[in-house]
Write a protein that holds these residues in place. Sequence first.
Motif, mmCIF file in Angstrom:
data_model
loop_
_atom_site.group_PDB
_atom_site.id
_atom_site.type_symbol
_atom_site.label_atom_id
_atom_site.label_comp_id
_atom_site.label_asym_id
_atom_site.label_seq_id
_atom_site.Cartn_x
_atom_site.Cartn_y
_atom_site.Cartn_z
ATOM 1 N N SER A 21 3.169 10.851 -1.045
ATOM 2 C CA SER A 21 2.837 12.138 -1.670
ATOM 3 C C SER A 21 1.400 12.519 -1.373
ATOM 4 O O SER A 21 1.088 13.696 -1.137
ATOM 5 N N LEU A 22 0.491 11.548 -1.355
ATOM 6 C CA LEU A 22 -0.906 11.844 -1.036
ATOM 7 C C LEU A 22 -1.080 12.262 0.418
ATOM 8 O O LEU A 22 -2.013 12.988 0.751
ATOM 9 N N ALA A 23 -0.172 11.815 1.293
ATOM 10 C CA ALA A 23 -0.254 12.196 2.705
ATOM 11 C C ALA A 23 -0.072 13.700 2.888
ATOM 12 O O ALA A 23 -0.456 14.253 3.925
ATOM 13 N N ARG A 24 0.492 14.369 1.895
ATOM 14 C CA ARG A 24 0.695 15.825 1.979
ATOM 15 C C ARG A 24 -0.514 16.606 1.458
ATOM 16 O O ARG A 24 -0.549 17.822 1.555
ATOM 17 N N GLN A 25 -1.488 15.890 0.891
ATOM 18 C CA GLN A 25 -2.671 16.570 0.356
ATOM 19 C C GLN A 25 -3.744 16.710 1.437
ATOM 20 O O GLN A 25 -3.880 15.837 2.304
ATOM 21 N N PRO A 26 -4.529 17.775 1.359
ATOM 22 C CA PRO A 26 -5.581 17.959 2.369
ATOM 23 C C PRO A 26 -6.796 17.089 2.102
ATOM 24 O O PRO A 26 -7.029 16.625 0.981
ATOM 25 N N SER A 27 -7.568 16.858 3.130
ATOM 26 C CA SER A 27 -8.911 16.317 2.987
ATOM 27 C C SER A 27 -9.887 17.487 2.986
ATOM 28 O O SER A 27 -9.552 18.590 3.428
ATOM 29 N N PHE A 28 -11.089 17.260 2.504
ATOM 30 C CA PHE A 28 -12.095 18.317 2.436
ATOM 31 C C PHE A 28 -13.380 17.826 3.108
ATOM 32 O O PHE A 28 -13.859 16.726 2.814
ATOM 33 N N HIS A 29 -13.902 18.643 4.004
ATOM 34 C CA HIS A 29 -15.148 18.339 4.700
ATOM 35 C C HIS A 29 -15.763 19.662 5.134
ATOM 36 O O HIS A 29 -15.168 20.735 4.897
ATOM 37 N N ALA A 30 -16.916 19.613 5.740
ATOM 38 C CA ALA A 30 -17.574 20.851 6.173
ATOM 39 C C ALA A 30 -16.631 21.664 7.052
ATOM 40 O O ALA A 30 -16.055 21.141 8.005
ATOM 41 N N HIS A 47 0.821 -1.226 0.000
ATOM 42 C CA HIS A 47 0.000 0.000 0.000
ATOM 43 C C HIS A 47 0.849 1.268 0.000
ATOM 44 O O HIS A 47 0.416 2.311 0.499
ATOM 45 N N GLN A 48 2.034 1.197 -0.584
ATOM 46 C CA GLN A 48 2.866 2.396 -0.710
ATOM 47 C C GLN A 48 2.649 3.104 -2.032
ATOM 48 O O GLN A 48 3.070 4.253 -2.199
ATOM 49 N N VAL A 49 2.010 2.449 -2.977
ATOM 50 C CA VAL A 49 1.756 2.998 -4.303
ATOM 51 C C VAL A 49 0.334 2.650 -4.714
ATOM 52 O O VAL A 49 -0.148 1.548 -4.429
ATOM 53 N N TYR A 50 -0.347 3.608 -5.363
ATOM 54 C CA TYR A 50 -1.702 3.406 -5.867
ATOM 55 C C TYR A 50 -1.724 3.718 -7.366
ATOM 56 O O TYR A 50 -0.864 4.431 -7.883
ATOM 57 N N ALA A 51 -2.757 3.224 -8.049
ATOM 58 C CA ALA A 51 -2.969 3.597 -9.442
ATOM 59 C C ALA A 51 -3.305 5.085 -9.526
ATOM 60 O O ALA A 51 -4.110 5.596 -8.742
ATOM 61 N N HIS A 52 -2.673 5.782 -10.468
ATOM 62 C CA HIS A 52 -2.863 7.223 -10.594
ATOM 63 C C HIS A 52 -4.219 7.523 -11.225
ATOM 64 O O HIS A 52 -4.567 6.980 -12.269
ATOM 65 N N ALA A 53 -4.985 8.392 -10.606
ATOM 66 C CA ALA A 53 -6.322 8.719 -11.111
ATOM 67 C C ALA A 53 -6.274 9.586 -12.360
ATOM 68 O O ALA A 53 -7.231 9.599 -13.137
ATOM 69 N N ALA A 90 -5.899 8.843 6.461
ATOM 70 C CA ALA A 90 -5.602 9.029 5.041
ATOM 71 C C ALA A 90 -4.112 9.294 4.807
ATOM 72 O O ALA A 90 -3.450 9.878 5.657
ATOM 73 N N PRO A 91 -3.621 8.848 3.622
ATOM 74 C CA PRO A 91 -4.332 8.145 2.559
ATOM 75 C C PRO A 91 -4.420 6.658 2.843
ATOM 76 O O PRO A 91 -3.674 6.128 3.659
ATOM 77 N N PHE A 92 -5.335 5.995 2.132
ATOM 78 C CA PHE A 92 -5.523 4.567 2.356
ATOM 79 C C PHE A 92 -6.191 3.945 1.138
ATOM 80 O O PHE A 92 -6.708 4.651 0.260
ATOM 81 N N HIS A 108 -3.524 9.754 -14.710
ATOM 82 C CA HIS A 108 -2.628 9.298 -15.775
ATOM 83 C C HIS A 108 -2.736 7.788 -15.899
ATOM 84 O O HIS A 108 -2.217 7.052 -15.056
ATOM 85 N N LYS A 109 -3.422 7.317 -16.929
ATOM 86 C CA LYS A 109 -3.617 5.894 -17.120
ATOM 87 C C LYS A 109 -2.274 5.177 -17.207
ATOM 88 O O LYS A 109 -1.387 5.584 -17.965
ATOM 89 N N GLY A 110 -2.118 4.124 -16.427
ATOM 90 C CA GLY A 110 -0.870 3.385 -16.400
ATOM 91 C C GLY A 110 0.171 3.981 -15.477
ATOM 92 O O GLY A 110 1.234 3.395 -15.274
ATOM 93 N N GLY A 111 -0.128 5.142 -14.893
ATOM 94 C CA GLY A 111 0.787 5.789 -13.961
ATOM 95 C C GLY A 111 0.503 5.400 -12.526
ATOM 96 O O GLY A 111 -0.483 4.705 -12.227
ATOM 97 N N HIS A 112 1.356 5.845 -11.647
ATOM 98 C CA HIS A 112 1.258 5.501 -10.226
ATOM 99 C C HIS A 112 1.407 6.760 -9.385
ATOM 100 O O HIS A 112 1.951 7.774 -9.824
ATOM 101 N N VAL A 113 0.928 6.690 -8.162
ATOM 102 C CA VAL A 113 1.094 7.779 -7.208
ATOM 103 C C VAL A 113 1.462 7.160 -5.864
ATOM 104 O O VAL A 113 0.948 6.102 -5.503
ATOM 105 N N THR A 114 2.376 7.796 -5.140
ATOM 106 C CA THR A 114 2.813 7.221 -3.864
ATOM 107 C C THR A 114 1.912 7.675 -2.726
ATOM 108 O O THR A 114 1.383 8.796 -2.727
ATOM 109 N N ALA A 115 1.750 6.796 -1.754
ATOM 110 C CA ALA A 115 0.961 7.140 -0.568
ATOM 111 C C ALA A 115 1.596 8.306 0.182
ATOM 112 O O ALA A 115 0.894 9.158 0.731
#
Length: 220
Positions: free
Chosen positions: A59-68, A42-48, A205-207, A50-57
């Motif tokens: 890097s996603l850990a640095r992105q915010p979540s969004f809620h009320a 679970h250190q790498v996920y399919a990139h949303a 997150a991420p997960f 870029h088809k065939g690309g990857h994204v690391t967990a």
Amino acid sequence: MPHDPNAAFDQAVLDMIDHSPIGAVPGTPAYQDAITRLYASHQVYAHADHKGGHVTARSLARQPSFHANNLDALLAGQIAPDALEANAGIFDRYVHFLPVAIQGKAETHRALVAGRPAHHRAKLVGTVKLVSVHDPIHTLFLVPGTGPHPGLPGNYLYGSVLQVTAVPTSPWMIHLHDSDDGAAVFDAPTMTEALSKLQELLGSAPFTMKELETLGFRLK
């Protein structure tokens, strides 16, 4: 503790993915074996994006979540549930966070993700209009991660915390979705328990959705 002979190479592959604009790695067997190991851990996920690309967990850990944006006020008892920030505003903040190049693609998901705003329904008895009835509470959130399928643009899963019916004693649920038919559900008897689980979810997150089974979610 035994030494992992693949650790240094796998770390180099993670670095390569993070520095690639499309999350690409060479197609040679050594790199593909590393990708298999990194997906399994679970250190790498399919990139949303870029088809065939990857994204690391990581890097996603640095992105915010969004809620009320006033969720804390609700948890503190300072506002009523129907005073939560509207889903449209939450979705707006998500879109504005994304790179300009993929904002248009994200907008195509607005109706599905943000839904229609809550409204009041007038209860009628014959031709007499009585007191209005609130729709069940439904509040949106978006969180970095992946499911059986990639997430929305920016590698986001979307979900909602919702009241099953409009009655005060109604049970609550959390629904979480990827960009296709992947879904995870958590059942809660009260709003307080549902929001507590949401906080735990955001803090994890991420997960991948599969990992949420340890938090009591069931996959659908």
